[in-house]
Scaffold this motif. Structure first.
Motif, PDB file in Angstrom:
ATOM      1  N   ALA A   1     -15.961  51.515   8.826  1.00 39.05           N
ATOM      2  CA  ALA A   1     -14.518  51.228   8.870  1.00 39.05           C
ATOM      3  C   ALA A   1     -14.214  49.826   9.382  1.00 39.05           C
ATOM      4  O   ALA A   1     -13.046  49.473   9.542  1.00 39.05           O
ATOM      5  CB  ALA A   1     -13.817  52.258   9.755  1.00 39.05           C
ATOM      6  N   LEU A   2     -15.254  49.026   9.611  1.00 34.65           N
ATOM      7  CA  LEU A   2     -15.065  47.704  10.198  1.00 34.65           C
ATOM      8  C   LEU A   2     -15.078  46.615   9.133  1.00 34.65           C
ATOM      9  O   LEU A   2     -15.750  46.738   8.107  1.00 34.65           O
ATOM     10  CB  LEU A   2     -16.174  47.417  11.220  1.00 34.65           C
ATOM     11  N   ASP A   3     -14.346  45.539   9.404  1.00 32.85           N
ATOM     12  CA  ASP A   3     -14.412  44.395   8.500  1.00 32.85           C
ATOM     13  C   ASP A   3     -15.756  43.684   8.669  1.00 32.85           C
ATOM     14  O   ASP A   3     -16.513  43.973   9.601  1.00 32.85           O
ATOM     15  CB  ASP A   3     -13.252  43.430   8.764  1.00 32.85           C
ATOM     16  N   THR A   4     -16.053  42.751   7.773  1.00 36.07           N
ATOM     17  CA  THR A   4     -17.374  42.132   7.725  1.00 36.07           C
ATOM     18  C   THR A   4     -17.750  41.452   9.036  1.00 36.07           C
ATOM     19  O   THR A   4     -18.868  41.626   9.549  1.00 36.07           O
ATOM     20  CB  THR A   4     -17.436  41.102   6.582  1.00 36.07           C
ATOM     21  N   ASP A   5     -16.834  40.677   9.605  1.00 37.08           N
ATOM     22  CA  ASP A   5     -17.132  39.952  10.842  1.00 37.08           C
ATOM     23  C   ASP A   5     -17.349  40.901  12.014  1.00 37.08           C
ATOM     24  O   ASP A   5     -18.282  40.727  12.810  1.00 37.08           O
ATOM     25  CB  ASP A   5     -16.008  38.972  11.174  1.00 37.08           C
ATOM     26  N   THR A   6     -16.492  41.910  12.129  1.00 36.75           N
ATOM     27  CA  THR A   6     -16.623  42.867  13.229  1.00 36.75           C
ATOM     28  C   THR A   6     -17.893  43.691  13.071  1.00 36.75           C
ATOM     29  O   THR A   6     -18.567  44.010  14.059  1.00 36.75           O
ATOM     30  CB  THR A   6     -15.394  43.801  13.286  1.00 36.75           C
ATOM     31  N   LYS A   7     -18.233  44.025  11.829  1.00 32.11           N
ATOM     32  CA  LYS A   7     -19.471  44.758  11.577  1.00 32.11           C
ATOM     33  C   LYS A   7     -20.676  43.966  12.059  1.00 32.11           C
ATOM     34  O   LYS A   7     -21.557  44.502  12.741  1.00 32.11           O
ATOM     35  CB  LYS A   7     -19.609  45.067  10.084  1.00 32.11           C
ATOM     36  N   ALA A   8     -20.726  42.684  11.727  1.00 28.89           N
ATOM     37  CA  ALA A   8     -21.846  41.837  12.152  1.00 28.89           C
ATOM     38  C   ALA A   8     -21.908  41.751  13.679  1.00 28.89           C
ATOM     39  O   ALA A   8     -22.993  41.791  14.277  1.00 28.89           O
ATOM     40  CB  ALA A   8     -21.711  40.448  11.540  1.00 28.89           C
ATOM     41  N   GLU A   9     -20.735  41.659  14.312  1.00 29.08           N
ATOM     42  CA  GLU A   9     -20.671  41.588  15.775  1.00 29.08           C
ATOM     43  C   GLU A   9     -21.196  42.868  16.407  1.00 29.08           C
ATOM     44  O   GLU A   9     -21.967  42.835  17.378  1.00 29.08           O
ATOM     45  CB  GLU A   9     -19.223  41.341  16.198  1.00 29.08           C
ATOM     46  N   MET A  10     -20.806  44.022  15.847  1.00 30.85           N
ATOM     47  CA  MET A  10     -21.233  45.291  16.408  1.00 30.85           C
ATOM     48  C   MET A  10     -22.709  45.559  16.140  1.00 30.85           C
ATOM     49  O   MET A  10     -23.406  46.156  16.975  1.00 30.85           O
ATOM     50  CB  MET A  10     -20.377  46.428  15.839  1.00 30.85           C
ATOM     51  N   GLN A  11     -23.211  45.130  14.997  1.00 30.99           N
ATOM     52  CA  GLN A  11     -24.643  45.268  14.729  1.00 30.99           C
ATOM     53  C   GLN A  11     -25.458  44.463  15.730  1.00 30.99           C
ATOM     54  O   GLN A  11     -26.494  44.924  16.218  1.00 30.99           O
ATOM     55  CB  GLN A  11     -24.953  44.833  13.301  1.00 30.99           C
ATOM     56  N   ALA A  12     -24.983  43.255  16.047  1.00 32.97           N
ATOM     57  CA  ALA A  12     -25.670  42.417  17.034  1.00 32.97           C
ATOM     58  C   ALA A  12     -25.636  43.073  18.418  1.00 32.97           C
ATOM     59  O   ALA A  12     -26.637  43.056  19.152  1.00 32.97           O
ATOM     60  CB  ALA A  12     -25.030  41.035  17.084  1.00 32.97           C
ATOM     61  N   LEU A  13     -24.485  43.659  18.787  1.00 29.49           N
ATOM     62  CA  LEU A  13     -24.374  44.341  20.069  1.00 29.49           C
ATOM     63  C   LEU A  13     -25.322  45.530  20.128  1.00 29.49           C
ATOM     64  O   LEU A  13     -25.987  45.765  21.151  1.00 29.49           O
ATOM     65  CB  LEU A  13     -22.933  44.805  20.296  1.00 29.49           C
ATOM     66  N   THR A  14     -25.407  46.284  19.036  1.00 34.88           N
ATOM     67  CA  THR A  14     -26.300  47.444  19.006  1.00 34.88           C
ATOM     68  C   THR A  14     -27.750  47.019  19.180  1.00 34.88           C
ATOM     69  O   THR A  14     -28.523  47.665  19.898  1.00 34.88           O
ATOM     70  CB  THR A  14     -26.129  48.220  17.684  1.00 34.88           C
ATOM     71  N   ARG A  15     -28.146  45.921  18.527  1.00 37.06           N
ATOM     72  CA  ARG A  15     -29.518  45.425  18.692  1.00 37.06           C
ATOM     73  C   ARG A  15     -29.785  45.024  20.139  1.00 37.06           C
ATOM     74  O   ARG A  15     -30.850  45.308  20.694  1.00 37.06           O
ATOM     75  CB  ARG A  15     -29.753  44.234  17.758  1.00 37.06           C
ATOM     76  N   LYS A  16     -28.805  44.359  20.758  1.00 38.90           N
ATOM     77  CA  LYS A  16     -28.951  43.940  22.153  1.00 38.90           C
ATOM     78  C   LYS A  16     -29.091  45.155  23.066  1.00 38.90           C
ATOM     79  O   LYS A  16     -29.961  45.196  23.951  1.00 38.90           O
ATOM     80  CB  LYS A  16     -27.741  43.101  22.561  1.00 38.90           C
ATOM     81  N   VAL A  17     -28.227  46.143  22.854  1.00 33.77           N
ATOM     82  CA  VAL A  17     -28.245  47.351  23.671  1.00 33.77           C
ATOM     83  C   VAL A  17     -29.554  48.124  23.473  1.00 33.77           C
ATOM     84  O   VAL A  17     -30.126  48.668  24.428  1.00 33.77           O
ATOM     85  CB  VAL A  17     -27.031  48.238  23.325  1.00 33.77           C
ATOM     86  N   ALA A  18     -30.037  48.157  22.239  1.00 36.61           N
ATOM     87  CA  ALA A  18     -31.289  48.866  21.939  1.00 36.61           C
ATOM     88  C   ALA A  18     -32.449  48.281  22.730  1.00 36.61           C
ATOM     89  O   ALA A  18     -33.303  49.014  23.252  1.00 36.61           O
ATOM     90  CB  ALA A  18     -31.580  48.804  20.443  1.00 36.61           C
ATOM     91  N   GLN A  19     -32.487  46.963  22.833  1.00 39.19           N
ATOM     92  CA  GLN A  19     -33.548  46.315  23.605  1.00 39.19           C
ATOM     93  C   GLN A  19     -33.393  46.608  25.092  1.00 39.19           C
ATOM     94  O   GLN A  19     -34.378  46.896  25.787  1.00 39.19           O
ATOM     95  CB  GLN A  19     -33.523  44.807  23.359  1.00 39.19           C
ATOM     96  N   GLU A  20     -32.157  46.539  25.571  1.00 41.65           N
ATOM     97  CA  GLU A  20     -31.907  46.756  26.999  1.00 41.65           C
ATOM     98  C   GLU A  20     -32.258  48.172  27.422  1.00 41.65           C
ATOM     99  O   GLU A  20     -32.861  48.388  28.480  1.00 41.65           O
ATOM    100  CB  GLU A  20     -30.442  46.461  27.323  1.00 41.65           C
ATOM    101  N   TYR A  21     -31.877  49.148  26.597  1.00 43.13           N
ATOM    102  CA  TYR A  21     -32.099  50.547  26.933  1.00 43.13           C
ATOM    103  C   TYR A  21     -33.438  51.068  26.400  1.00 43.13           C
ATOM    104  O   TYR A  21     -33.781  52.220  26.633  1.00 43.13           O
ATOM    105  CB  TYR A  21     -30.980  51.420  26.368  1.00 43.13           C
ATOM    106  N   GLU A  22     -34.169  50.229  25.665  1.00 48.60           N
ATOM    107  CA  GLU A  22     -35.431  50.637  25.025  1.00 48.60           C
ATOM    108  C   GLU A  22     -35.207  51.874  24.155  1.00 48.60           C
ATOM    109  O   GLU A  22     -35.927  52.861  24.234  1.00 48.60           O
ATOM    110  CB  GLU A  22     -36.510  50.889  26.074  1.00 48.60           C
ATOM    111  N   LEU A  23     -34.186  51.785  23.314  1.00 49.07           N
ATOM    112  CA  LEU A  23     -33.774  52.914  22.491  1.00 49.07           C
ATOM    113  C   LEU A  23     -34.579  53.043  21.211  1.00 49.07           C
ATOM    114  O   LEU A  23     -34.998  52.047  20.615  1.00 49.07           O
ATOM    115  CB  LEU A  23     -32.303  52.767  22.101  1.00 49.07           C
ATOM    116  N   THR A  24     -34.744  54.265  20.795  1.00 50.19           N
ATOM    117  CA  THR A  24     -35.168  54.576  19.434  1.00 50.19           C
ATOM    118  C   THR A  24     -33.905  54.944  18.671  1.00 50.19           C
ATOM    119  O   THR A  24     -33.133  55.795  19.124  1.00 50.19           O
ATOM    120  CB  THR A  24     -36.158  55.752  19.421  1.00 50.19           C
TER     121      THR A  24
END
Length: 211
Positions: free
Chosen positions: A160-183
């Protein structure tokens, strides 16, 4: 490693058969398929909403599908976020902790720390129905991670996100995944979202009594 072995699932008159894949610890893995083939049902079964008819789900060598939902250490982010619009942002994030038995004061303190981590402190007392799409997703992600899960399930969270917001949220998810060591297991019906990641394509489905 997360292992889904020869899984069969029945929900109403819809069934999935022979779902079989494995995800390495710390991997970002995709479940790919057209709309209506049961991708979300696979995530929900891993999370514990549905009980498999056959097969097994294991995490780090231990069976997941035989233990209670609250013991699975799984965070879940749905496509529509499922925020409580009659509550403010802080309450949305603290509520799972309160449901889990934590004292309200302690839950809200931990939720406030979580909001700070996601740059949401300034929205703590705003009702979620006043937030933008990107803000709602950050709140939902903060809530999904409040228990510090080992596995994060994403059900087409950027659709449901526009292109720019989608890219921003994907980057945040990658950052969070590293921080939390998520699968991470992420559902999508766009092959372009998968990129170089491993994925499983859902095809073996059946609608009983359908046309």
């Amino acid at each position: 490693m997360l292992q889904v072995n020869n899984l069969s699932i029945q929900v109403g008159n819809f069934s999935l058969h022979e779902v079989d894949f494995s995800v390495n610890k710390g991997e970002h893995f995709f479940i790919l398929g057209r709309s209506g083939v049961g991708k979300t049902i696979i995530l929900e079964t891993i999370a514990g909403r549905w009980k498999p008819c056959a097969g097994s789900i294991s995490w780090m060598g231990e069976r997941l599908d035989t233990i209670p939902v609250e013991e699975r250490h799984i965070g879940f982010l749905y496509q529509d976020y499922i925020l409580y619009n009659f509550l403010d942002t802080l309450s949305n994030v603290s509520l799972p902790l309160e449901f889990g038995g934590m004292r309200k004061k302690d839950a809200r303190e931990k939720a406030a720390t979580q909001l700070e981590k996601f740059n949401l402190s300034h929205l703590a007392h705003r009702n979620t129905d006043t937030l933008s799409g990107g803000e709602k997703q950050r709140v939902a992600l903060a809530r999904a991670l409040i228990f510090e899960p080992e596995i994060l399930l994403l059900d087409e969270p950027y659709s449901a996100l526009d292109t720019d917001t989608k890219a921003e949220m994907q980057a945040l998810t990658r950052k969070v995944a590293q921080e939390y060591e998520l699968t991470i297991l992420e559902v999508t019906h766009h092959l372009a979202d998968v990129g170089n990641h491993n994925y499983y394509t859902v095809t073996n489905t059946r609608l009983q009594g359908g046309n």
